[in-house]
Design a protein around this motif. Structure first.
Motif, PDB file in Angstrom:
ATOM      1  N   GLU B 305     -11.284  -9.516  19.091  1.00  0.00           N
ATOM      2  CA  GLU B 305     -10.610 -10.319  20.119  1.00  0.00           C
ATOM      3  C   GLU B 305     -10.454  -9.565  21.434  1.00  0.00           C
ATOM      4  N   GLY B 306     -11.054  -8.368  21.516  1.00  0.00           N
ATOM      5  CA  GLY B 306     -11.077  -7.660  22.793  1.00  0.00           C
ATOM      6  C   GLY B 306      -9.860  -6.816  23.104  1.00  0.00           C
ATOM      7  N   GLN B 307      -9.079  -6.460  22.077  1.00  0.00           N
ATOM      8  CA  GLN B 307      -7.966  -5.545  22.310  1.00  0.00           C
ATOM      9  C   GLN B 307      -8.514  -4.143  22.602  1.00  0.00           C
ATOM     10  N   ARG B 308      -7.709  -3.326  23.238  1.00  0.00           N
ATOM     11  CA  ARG B 308      -8.067  -1.934  23.515  1.00  0.00           C
ATOM     12  C   ARG B 308      -7.465  -1.069  22.404  1.00  0.00           C
ATOM     13  N   VAL B 309      -8.318  -0.491  21.592  1.00  0.00           N
ATOM     14  CA  VAL B 309      -7.847   0.207  20.386  1.00  0.00           C
ATOM     15  C   VAL B 309      -8.353   1.646  20.339  1.00  0.00           C
ATOM     16  N   GLY B 310      -7.465   2.567  20.066  1.00  0.00           N
ATOM     17  CA  GLY B 310      -7.840   3.951  19.769  1.00  0.00           C
ATOM     18  C   GLY B 310      -7.175   4.385  18.478  1.00  0.00           C
ATOM     19  N   LEU B 311      -7.402   5.632  18.104  1.00  0.00           N
ATOM     20  CA  LEU B 311      -6.841   6.144  16.851  1.00  0.00           C
ATOM     21  C   LEU B 311      -5.715   7.130  17.125  1.00  0.00           C
ATOM     22  N   GLY B 312      -4.793   7.216  16.167  1.00  0.00           N
ATOM     23  CA  GLY B 312      -3.722   8.193  16.261  1.00  0.00           C
ATOM     24  C   GLY B 312      -3.528   8.910  14.939  1.00  0.00           C
ATOM     25  N   SER B 313      -3.162  10.188  15.006  1.00  0.00           N
ATOM     26  CA  SER B 313      -2.865  10.922  13.769  1.00  0.00           C
ATOM     27  C   SER B 313      -1.460  10.580  13.284  1.00  0.00           C
ATOM     28  N   ASP B 314      -0.578  10.232  14.238  1.00  0.00           N
ATOM     29  CA  ASP B 314       0.845  10.035  13.945  1.00  0.00           C
ATOM     30  C   ASP B 314       1.436  11.117  13.060  1.00  0.00           C
ATOM     31  N   VAL B 315       1.034  12.374  13.268  1.00  0.00           N
ATOM     32  CA  VAL B 315       1.792  13.453  12.633  1.00  0.00           C
ATOM     33  C   VAL B 315       3.240  13.278  13.054  1.00  0.00           C
ATOM     34  N   ALA B 316       4.226  13.285  12.131  1.00  0.00           N
ATOM     35  CA  ALA B 316       4.127  13.653  10.735  1.00  0.00           C
ATOM     36  C   ALA B 316       4.227  12.447   9.804  1.00  0.00           C
ATOM     37  N   GLY B 317       4.166  11.199  10.332  1.00  0.00           N
ATOM     38  CA  GLY B 317       3.946  10.081   9.419  1.00  0.00           C
ATOM     39  C   GLY B 317       2.587  10.284   8.767  1.00  0.00           C
ATOM     40  N   GLY B 318       1.611  10.671   9.574  1.00  0.00           N
ATOM     41  CA  GLY B 318       0.340  11.190   9.064  1.00  0.00           C
ATOM     42  C   GLY B 318       0.481  12.684   8.833  1.00  0.00           C
ATOM     43  N   ALA B 319      -0.224  13.203   7.863  1.00  0.00           N
ATOM     44  CA  ALA B 319      -0.102  14.633   7.554  1.00  0.00           C
ATOM     45  C   ALA B 319      -1.147  15.473   8.281  1.00  0.00           C
ATOM     46  N   HIS B 320      -2.163  14.838   8.843  1.00  0.00           N
ATOM     47  CA  HIS B 320      -3.313  15.581   9.383  1.00  0.00           C
ATOM     48  C   HIS B 320      -3.539  15.300  10.859  1.00  0.00           C
ATOM     49  N   LEU B 321      -3.750  16.355  11.608  1.00  0.00           N
ATOM     50  CA  LEU B 321      -3.998  16.249  13.037  1.00  0.00           C
ATOM     51  C   LEU B 321      -5.420  15.763  13.323  1.00  0.00           C
ATOM     52  N   SER B 322      -6.297  15.840  12.334  1.00  0.00           N
ATOM     53  CA  SER B 322      -7.719  15.575  12.573  1.00  0.00           C
ATOM     54  C   SER B 322      -7.999  14.097  12.842  1.00  0.00           C
ATOM     55  N   ILE B 323      -8.639  13.819  13.980  1.00  0.00           N
ATOM     56  CA  ILE B 323      -9.028  12.448  14.283  1.00  0.00           C
ATOM     57  C   ILE B 323     -10.313  12.077  13.529  1.00  0.00           C
ATOM     58  N   PHE B 324     -11.078  13.059  13.065  1.00  0.00           N
ATOM     59  CA  PHE B 324     -12.167  12.734  12.119  1.00  0.00           C
ATOM     60  C   PHE B 324     -11.556  12.094  10.869  1.00  0.00           C
ATOM     61  N   ARG B 325     -10.484  12.701  10.380  1.00  0.00           N
ATOM     62  CA  ARG B 325      -9.818  12.143   9.211  1.00  0.00           C
ATOM     63  C   ARG B 325      -9.286  10.742   9.521  1.00  0.00           C
ATOM     64  N   ALA B 326      -8.749  10.542  10.731  1.00  0.00           N
ATOM     65  CA  ALA B 326      -8.259   9.206  11.103  1.00  0.00           C
ATOM     66  C   ALA B 326      -9.405   8.188  11.095  1.00  0.00           C
TER      67      ALA B 326
END
Lengths: 421, 421
Positions: B305-326
């Motif tokens: 639908e054309g939203q602008r989307v990127g990824l986040g690690s959300d450390v420390a809700g996420g445990a990993h800083l890696s955006i490859f992992r995201a």
């Protein structure tokens, strides 16, 4: 040469599902390959034995991988955008066909065994390919590395490409020969490995059942992984009421011989009842179940109803050999299952995942996966000092951090009482 | 000192969502900090510029983390068995309270920035804590490290413990002072950071809206992360029809100033329409959404639908800083969403995840995240030779392996035309 010695460090294990035993700065005594006990100070009778002091590091039971395809290791993390059947046809089958070439097989298996040695895994149930000579190479490499694993020569006599299919007679004769030849190994054991029901005719399955009764061999296969596969099996085996019954009708569904089934994502009530009755192990492979879009197995319910459950990497459906990763994948998937499928069943906890990764899967190998007296000594030593934090962590917290954050590689490793590095 | 130079290697980027540009053994030319182009041979006019030859390695755009809590880095991977509100009360709030102590804050932020530098991330939208002095320390460390990030001093004036709550007046006065002090930084920029609606009174939110109009500051917060949170917001803001409207009523929901909202797991049609209309960025944080049992955001639909989307690690809700992992978490979650929630919407693909991790999130920072001419040169060099395989892989396959299998640490890294290591 299994000696008597002690390891010193922070000893953690889980004698029952959901409960951690935490022994700070303690002695784990190993007597002739078996755990003698965990003690805050070294008892009088063992004053003279060698002690390896691991300081403030964590000493955990070696991890157990109940389901991994050694021949797929070289293409882990490839083709993950494909769906299961495309992925099998484009990735798995062409690659596995190459293991007819013994030199290629050796090269690929050397990579796999090298990585398995470095990992935290001490025991595994391993799929090779249908090639007997290559399977023996894999077993030799594991034997030499000191990893007491089960390995299976795969059986396939239908629904497979020409390059990866045996006749029923060939398949049974090669399996018999391989079982005979496998008697030479001291640590590595063979297990029967019909790939899955769609790959094996009833005749082959019945023949394998006879071999099992003759040799008393353990057995592994796939079960109820995804919905279209289950539908296919019901067409192939019209006289079954559920997938697992296709194995059971050949006498290949637990009972006297240790039996492990990978996945069980969609097992219904009858299948679950028979698994429990026959003591069939479930290899839960959460990452693979995500990668090939299978779903989320109801593991919390399986544990509650008393099923025997361990974890599997399922490389290369899973991309990672690490059973630490499988632990966190299992927890994360169970949280999504709670949120999206069944809010009556809570998520898995870290102690439960740790149990499945150690004693839960280890039970397939006998008294393995715990530091209770009499257990075979499989141990890994984890150094968490490279995971910086400003916080003072308890031992339980340090375990959680190692599981979630470490690269999965121990700094020392013992299998069946022998130090591997 | 932004020089003109070229990097040589296998150059990969994605100019549009779903499409990879693959340039084997090519030259990526950087002119005064900006990409001049990618060429199979070095064009005549640049014959004299320095060339860094990375051989057979992969050169990718630096990855973008649209949502990370720097102050939570020290307890990533801890307390993951708790539910969100318990986790906030037992982990997040007590830990964040400690950042009143500037020496502690410096120690914690040095760890975070050190790990961020080593990672594949070149840009990030970062939550600090509500403490202005500690936030400035974080900004100094990032500036010195050469990471052109946005950083937010957090605002909280309700529903928070005494140790982590400002009065409305304090919060606005401190934010104004901090915005003035932030003008000293050349690379690091401030962004307004109301923690989330439950933490901010209407008065505070309106005051921040005024500050935004005065300073033209970017803004970040949380949106529609989980169902009980959404219900709470609807009680706190009875005059709103949907969560995002609580930001919009204060003039803090996109439009002229770059705005990013983390999560958007449960955004409904009206919220989505307003996000699209106002160009609000969505920070998709799949691992965090698993860890705190939020659910799976409909990212494939957002992209469609054309939203602008990127990824986040959300450390420390996420445990990993890696955006490859995201990236892989996003793909895996989207497969489960297809299987368990909506079989009309297919899974995310690797090229789509790679787009979100680079150009998708990078757009928040301007012309960032691609190697098209005119883009700021953010680049990472990945060495995949430590990922052994017997297969000859294409460049696209090598990218997939790096995303799934690497430890996420580049061997060289450039941000805005400057080499960091």
């Amino acid at each position: 040469m299994q000696e008597t010695f002690a390891l010193r460090g922070n000893v953690i294990y889980t004698p029952e599902c959901g409960r951690l035993e935490l022994h700070p700065h303690s002695f784990l005594v190993c007597e002739e390959g078996k755990v003698a006990g965990v003690f805050p100070a070294l008892p009088e009778r063992w004053q003279e034995i060698p002690v390896e002091d691991f300081g403030d590091r964590l000493i955990l039971p070696g991890l157990v991988d109940l389901h991994v395809h050694a021949s797929q290791y070289t293409y882990r993390g490839l083709g993950m955008d494909m769906e299961l059947l495309d992925w099998l046809e484009q990735n798995a089958f062409p690659e596995e066909s190459r293991f007819a070439d013994l030199a290629y097989a050796r090269r690929a298996y050397e990579i796999f065994v090298g990585e398995l040695v470095k990992s935290a895994t001490t025991r595994a149930c391993i799929f090779a390919t249908l090639h007997r000579p290559a399977t023996l190479v894999l077993m030799e490499l594991l034997e030499k590395a000191g990893l007491p694993c089960y390995v299976g020569k795969v059986n396939m006599d239908r629904n497979s490409p020409d390059t990866l299919r045996e006749t029923t007679e060939q398949s049974l004769a090669e399996t018999r020969l391989w079982l005979e030849q496998s008697k030479d190994f001291a640590k590595v054991r063979p297990m029967l490995t019909p790939r899955f029901v769609p790959s094996c005719t009833d005749e082959l399955m019945n023949g394998l059942g006879q071999l099992q009764r003759e040799f008393g061999t353990a057995m592994q296969s796939h079960l109820s992984e995804n919905l279209s596969e289950i539908q296919w099996v019901s067409q192939l085996c019209p006289n079954t009421r559920f997938y697992g019954e296709a194995y059971a009708q050949a006498g290949l569904f637990g009972g006297d011989c240790p039996t492990v089934m990978a996945h069980c994502v969609w097992s219904g009530a009858e299948e679950r009842a028979l698994m429990k009755q026959n003591g069939v192990f479930i290899a839960h492979c959460p990452q693979s179940n995500m990668n090939v879009s299978s779903g989320i197995a109801p593991i919390k319910s399986y544990l509650a109803e008393g099923q025997r459950v361990g974890l599997g990497s399922d490389v290369a459906g899973g991309a990672h050999l690490s059973i630490f990763r499988a632990m966190t994948d299992a927890i994360q998937c169970s949280k999504l299952r709670w949120r999206l499928v069944d809010q009556q069943t809570p998520a898995l906890t870290l102690p439960e995942a740790f149990y499945m990764a150690t004693k839960g899967g280890g039970a397939f190998f006998g008294k393995v996966g715990s530091f209770e007296p009499g257990y075979e000594l499989d141990a890994i030593v984890m150094d968490d000092s490279a995971l910086p934090t400003t916080r003072d962590c308890t031992l339980a917290e340090r375990l959680e951090r190692v599981v979630y954050l470490s690269d999965g590689q121990p700094c020392a490793k013992y299998a069946a009482g022998i130090r591997l590095f």
